[in-house]
Design an enzyme around this catalytic site. Structure first.
Site, PDB file in Angstrom:
ATOM      1  N   CYS A  59      48.491   1.670  14.178  1.00 16.63           N
ATOM      2  CA  CYS A  59      47.926   0.852  12.955  1.00 16.63           C
ATOM      3  C   CYS A  59      48.334  -0.718  13.005  1.00 16.63           C
ATOM      4  O   CYS A  59      49.468  -1.057  13.252  1.00 16.63           O
ATOM      5  CB  CYS A  59      48.242   1.301  11.458  1.00 16.63           C
ATOM      6  SG  CYS A  59      47.512   0.262  10.318  1.00 16.63           S
ATOM      7  N   CYS A  89       7.126  -9.431  30.114  1.00 11.51           N
ATOM      8  CA  CYS A  89       8.114 -10.091  29.065  1.00 11.51           C
ATOM      9  C   CYS A  89       8.839 -11.280  29.866  1.00 11.51           C
ATOM     10  O   CYS A  89       8.924 -12.261  29.343  1.00 11.51           O
ATOM     11  CB  CYS A  89       9.019  -9.273  28.243  1.00 11.51           C
ATOM     12  SG  CYS A  89      10.181  -8.829  29.146  1.00 11.51           S
TER      13      CYS A  89
END
Length: 443
Positions: A149, A360
């Protein structure tokens, strides 16, 4: 061995035995808000999860008090699909005895599911000895040491403050193995330069397995009106732990590093980091993880996402002729290598499927502006690859919005590579950066 699915169809056997801990499938919930209480865990087991790592418990020292404002920041894709969460929540703020009582009750009713208790206490032997003694009668299957943590608890000398110091990892792991009968998983922090070092320390300390990755230290965004990091608490923000699909590539690499390192080879791994689909799980397992832990995907889509994971992995294993998850674990590890061992005689060129192309122009723009000017565009917007310029970088494949419209085609041995003027197979004497120190890393 095969088992019957809910509709009577055959499914691969997903039963796992991870460091002696059996579960009906390799999908565990990671230590996080979804595993904070009995209500959640029972619902998770009913949904089909094979195991749970209960949200991290601490000792009865200074109280853990979470913020009463926003605890999560987010990063979204263009369609607002959640790519990553930043969380500033601490370990459980519920009473230790309440957690232990609920763990015992749930395990009593779900004996076939894996129940792991995540722990984080001050870095002294008596604190660890005390909490281990208090969890012994819960009948939990193992403990996971939260050395990862990066926020809140790290400032108290716990979490990643321990996980970043291999000597501390080894020391605490020894205490746990000395004072507990339970299998011990060490959860590693990614906030370190070389993940192999803490893994080696955990192994020296006697850890039965490692789990990784824990969250990445991060600030996900800044509010440009209040000029505070988000999530914002009364005008202030702080760093937190980043998780979700965006961290998966980092996690995969770290899992692979431990799986293929000579010093840690054979050390069981529980894979964590962006697991959202069965494919994600399969990738972690192929790179050496014996099971996977999930958090962000559940917080996004709910507990029932495991149904798709179970059915998808079962079908995949059936198609591959795999009898058990052990057939998948580590299958990709031999193919992970260092750059200098890549085959320079493997030559490919981009190939555009004109029938699939929608015109495209993304491939052209990307190649023309940022790559090797290897794609031409005609007046009627026909895009073609120029082999004499194509270095097979794969950028065009990655930016093309049409799946399989552009692929990389391998040139056969003996064919002329128009870009270099050499025949494929004549690169044997080329040197790489790794074995030619005169070539700088920048080149």
């Amino acid at each position: 061995m095969q088992v019957l699915g809910p509709k009577g169809d055959t499914m691969a056997d997903l039963t796992t035995n991870f460091i002696g801990i059996k579960s009906p499938n390799p999908f565990w919930l990671a230590s996080a808000p979804p595993t904070d209480k009995e209500y959640n865990v029972r619902r998770a087991f009913k949904a089909g999860w094979g195991g749970v790592v209960w949200k991290t418990l601490g000792s009865e020292g200074p109280p853990v008090v979470n913020v009463n404002g926003p605890r999560y920041g987010a990063v979204w894709g263009a369609d607002r699909r959640l790519l990553g969460l930043n969380n500033i929540e601490l370990i459980t703020d519920r009473p230790l005895e309440a957690n232990l009582r609920e763990i015992k009750q749930v395990k009593r009713d779900w004996k076939d599911r894996a129940m792991i208790i995540s722990l984080m206490v001050p870095c002294d032997e008596e604190s660890w000895k005390d909490i281990l003694a208090r969890i012994e009668d819960t009948e939990a299957d193992g403990v996971e040491l939260n050395f990862g943590c990066p926020h809140g608890m790290a400032e108290r000398g716990m979490g990643s403050a321990v996980g970043q110091v291999p000597e501390y990892i080894e020391m605490v792991t020894r205490w746990v193995k000395q004072h507990s009968r339970m299998p011990c998983i060490v959860k590693l922090t990614p906030n370190i330069s070389d993940i192999r070092k803490p893994a080696e320390a955990a192994k020296r300390g006697g850890a039965d397995a490692v789990s990784l990755i824990n969250t990445i230290n991060s600030i996900t965004s800044v509010n440009l009106d209040s000029f505070s990091p988000e999530p914002m608490i009364d005008g202030k923000g702080t760093h937190g732990g980043y998780c979700g699909p965006a961290v998966k590539p980092i996690a995969l690499n770290m899992v692979a590093e431990i799986a293929r390192s000579e010093a840690t080879r054979g050390l069981p791994i529980s894979g964590i980091g962006g697991v959202t689909t069965w494919r994600d799980a399969a990738e972690f397992m192929a790179l050496g993880a014996g099971n996977v832990q999930v958090c962000t995907a559940v917080m996004t889509y709910g507990f029932k996402i495991v149904e798709e994971m179970i059915s998808g992995l079962s079908q995949y294993m059936d198609e591959k002729g795999m009898v058990s998850t052990a057939d998948l674990v580590g299958k990709a590890v031999p193919n992970v290598t260092d750059w200098q061992f890549l085959n320079l005689n493997y030559v490919t060129k981009a190939r555009i499927d004109q029938d699939a192309c929608i015109g495209c122009g993304r491939c052209f723009a990307a190649c023309e502006d940022t790559s090797h000017q290897a794609i031409s565009m005609s007046e009627d917007r026909l895009f073609e690859v120029m082999d004499d310029e194509c270095v097979a970088c794969n950028l065009c494949v990655n930016v093309c919005p049409v799946e399989d419209c552009i692929e990389m085609g391998e040139l056969p041995k003996g064919a002329l590579d128009q870009r270099t003027g050499k025949k494929v197979g004549d690169y044997a004497n080329w040197t790489t950066h790794a074995n030619n120190p005169s070539v700088s890393a920048a080149e």
